[in-house]
Write an enzyme that holds these catalytic residues in place. Structure first.
Site, PDB file in Angstrom:
ATOM      1  CG  ASN A 121      42.136  35.851  41.469  1.00 21.02           C
ATOM      2  OD1 ASN A 121      41.347  36.562  42.076  1.00 21.02           O
ATOM      3  ND2 ASN A 121      43.111  35.202  42.083  1.00 21.02           N
TER       4      ASN A 121
ATOM      5  CD  GLU B  23      43.453  30.804  42.815  1.00 21.08           C
ATOM      6  OE1 GLU B  23      43.276  29.994  43.740  1.00 21.08           O
ATOM      7  OE2 GLU B  23      44.352  31.670  42.824  1.00 21.08           O
TER       8      GLU B  23
ATOM      9  CD  GLU C 104      45.501  41.168  35.733  1.00 25.95           C
ATOM     10  OE1 GLU C 104      44.847  40.188  36.153  1.00 25.95           O
ATOM     11  OE2 GLU C 104      46.652  41.421  36.108  1.00 25.95           O
TER      12      GLU C 104
ATOM     13  CB  CYS D  71      50.804  37.103  34.982  1.00 25.09           C
ATOM     14  SG  CYS D  71      49.422  36.650  33.911  1.00 25.09           S
TER      15      CYS D  71
END
Ligand code: THU
Length: 159
Positions: A60, A62, A73, A110
Site C-alpha cells: 500500500n 498512501e 493488492e 477491501c
C-alpha cells in the site's frame, strides 16, 4: 429462498499450506516492510504468483490526499500486468502489520480491490486464488475474488 454460499480453506500455520502458497505468503509477509503507510500505519504487502513461477510484489502506498493512496493488492497486480502482460496470474497472497501489533487474523481485501481482482480474473480467463493472513495465526485461502463479491458488476454488463 435463494442463498449464497461458498467454500474456503482455513489453516493454522504457513507450513500447513501447499508449498507454493506458503512461499507466496512468506514473500507477502516480508513485503509489508516496503509499505508506505505514514498515515494509517497499517502496512500491507501482496505477492502475485504468475504462471511461469515469477513473483511480483506490491504494497500500500498512501498519500497526504488520502483517496489518492493505493492498496497493496492493486499495486501488486498493476505491476504484474504492466511487466508481464502475457503471463497468467495464478494466485495472490496478502498480509499486513497493524499499528497495534494484532496481526494474527487475515485482513480481507477491501471492496475496491475485490472489484479490481475480479476484473483481473476476467482478463486472465482464470480464477486467482487468494491467500490471506496476518504475520502469524489463521490463514484463509479463497478460490476466487468472485466468492467475496457476489452479484458483481463487470465488463459483461457493458456489452
Ligand atoms: N489497504 C490495503 O492495502 N489493502 C486492503 O485490502 C485494505 C486496505 C490499505 C489502504 C490503506 O493504506 C491502509 O491499508 C488502511 O486502510
Amino acid at each position: 429462498m435463494p442463498t449464497y454460499q461458498f467454500t474456503y480453506q482455513e489453516f493454522k500455520k504457513e507450513s500447513d499450506l501447499d508449498s507454493s502458497h506458503a512461499q507466496l505468503l512468506s514473500i507477502a509477509r516480508k513485503a509489508t516492510e516496503h509499505a508506505y503507510a505514514p498515515y494509517s500505519k497499517f502496512r500491507v504487502g501482496a505477492a502475485v504468483l504468475l504462471g511461469d513461477g515469477k513473483i511480483v510484489t506490491g504494497v500500500n502506498i498512501e498519500n497526504a490526499s488520502y483517496p489518492v493512496g493505493i492498496c497493496a493488492e492493486r499495486s501488486a497486480l498493476a505491476s504484474a500486468i504492466s511487466e508481464f502482460p502475457h503471463e497468467t496470474i495464478v494466485s495472490i497472497a496478502i498480509s499486513y502489520v497493524s499499528p497495534d501489533g494484532a496481526n494474527n487474523m487475515p485482513a480481507f481485501p477491501c471492496g475496491m480491490c475485490r472489484q479490481f481482482i475480479s476484473e483481473c480474473e476476467d482478463r486472465n480467463k482464470k480464477n486467482i486464488v487468494l491467500i490471506l493472513a496476518g504475520q502469524t495465526g489463521t490463514i484463509v485461502v479463497v478460490n476466487s475474488s468472485k466468492d467475496l463479491l457476489p452479484f458483481s458488476f463487470g465488463g459483461k454488463d457493458l456489452e
